[in-house]
Scaffold this active site. Sequence first.
Site, PDB file in Angstrom:
ATOM      1  N   SER A  63      18.817  -4.738 -33.479  1.00  0.00           N
ATOM      2  CA  SER A  63      19.035  -4.026 -32.200  1.00  0.00           C
ATOM      3  C   SER A  63      18.561  -2.582 -32.198  1.00  0.00           C
ATOM      4  CB  SER A  63      20.520  -4.032 -31.840  1.00  0.00           C
ATOM      5  OG  SER A  63      20.895  -5.285 -31.360  1.00  0.00           O
ATOM      6  N   TYR A 188      11.274 -10.697 -27.445  1.00  0.00           N
ATOM      7  CA  TYR A 188      12.523 -10.044 -27.861  1.00  0.00           C
ATOM      8  C   TYR A 188      12.863 -10.372 -29.322  1.00  0.00           C
ATOM      9  CZ  TYR A 188      17.541  -9.210 -28.210  1.00  0.00           C
ATOM     10  OH  TYR A 188      18.783  -8.801 -28.642  1.00  0.00           O
TER      11      TYR A 188
HETATM   12  O1  DON Z   1      19.918 -10.610 -30.145  1.00  0.00           O
HETATM   13  C1  DON Z   1      20.588 -10.519 -31.159  1.00  0.00           C
HETATM   14  O2  DON Z   1      21.707 -11.005 -31.249  1.00  0.00           O
HETATM   15  C2  DON Z   1      19.979  -9.775 -32.343  1.00  0.00           C
HETATM   16  N1  DON Z   1      18.559  -9.972 -32.373  1.00  0.00           N
HETATM   17  C3  DON Z   1      20.275  -8.315 -32.282  1.00  0.00           C
HETATM   18  C4  DON Z   1      21.746  -7.996 -32.220  1.00  0.00           C
HETATM   19  C5  DON Z   1      22.109  -6.706 -32.870  1.00  0.00           C
HETATM   20  O3  DON Z   1      21.453  -6.213 -33.747  1.00  0.00           O
HETATM   21  C6  DON Z   1      23.401  -6.093 -32.454  1.00  0.00           C
HETATM   22  N2  DON Z   1      23.670  -4.872 -33.173  1.00  0.00           N
HETATM   23  N3  DON Z   1      24.535  -4.454 -33.824  1.00  0.00           N
END
Ligand code: DON
Length: 303
Positions: A63, A188
């Site tokens: 994220s 994404y």
């Molecule tokens: O979409 C997702 O769930 C992951 N690619 C990214 C989520 C994430 O890193 C949340 N952060 N703490």
Amino acid sequence: MEYQRILEEIHAALKDVPQKGMVASYIPELRKIDADRFGLYLLTLDKQEFGTGHFDTPFSIQSISKVLSLARALEFVGTDLWERVDVEPSGNPFNFLTLLELERGIPRNPFINAGALVVSDVLLSHFDNPKEDFLNYVRELAQDGSICYNEAVAASEKATGYRNAAAANLLKAFGNMHNKVEDVLDFYFYQCSLSMSCRQLATTFYMFANSGKNAGGKTFISPSQVKRINAVMLTCGFYDEAGEFAFEVGLPGKSGVGGGIVAVHPGKYCISTWAPGLNEKGNSLLGMQALEMFTTKTGYSIF
Ligand code: DON
């Protein structure tokens, strides 16, 4: 300030604690990471650098990439973006879906997954090869052509990203996604799979501490855009723990489920940590503690 000594003290104090949190398991490829990895890295605005532990080992920034895609999208859509994504803390987990339905497809902020999917959609509308453009953008920010996507992590998330698929479909149903759902998801997942070390991460984020200019002195975004992005990092960068991060650390920052955190002190420094064990809110347990110790020991928070 004796930064190197301070980083080493923090590293020594935390590296052997029994409670290191849990490595993210909902993306199967991330389960393989060694929970004992722990790196800290500091880059000051006058380009002094300090590091300890695994600060040169690349990891999945997840994220944290949402800040970079937001910066890129703002170059093209400017303030129109805020018609499609809000800037309020969600007070809920990053993959929470209920608010999106209640608020008719306008995500609370660009750092929850739904908001980041809208930002991805903007980049898809703008570029013929969004993956290539985004990678080149990040490489240029970092002045480092070795930064890459991790194909295995992207494929692993693609195979299991049911909640993101749900969010993307809801956005599409509300008319807040202009491209094909599967294309937006694909971009994404690649964006989130970017692999960087603490050193590369802090260098990439230098522009957020330097009024929009990267470490090479090139302007990427305006000081006003930096103000907006840092404000959203402060209020939304840690999801339902954003208040806690501001309270403990006192810096704009962003976390990822790969265990990374990057935080900036505008005009002063960028700091990054990597410790893969997460707390129950999905943020790096030791990373948050390390940054709390850093701003407490140095006295350098924005407050
Ligand atoms: O979409 C997702 O769930 C992951 N690619 C990214 C989520 C994430 O890193 C949340 N952060 N703490």
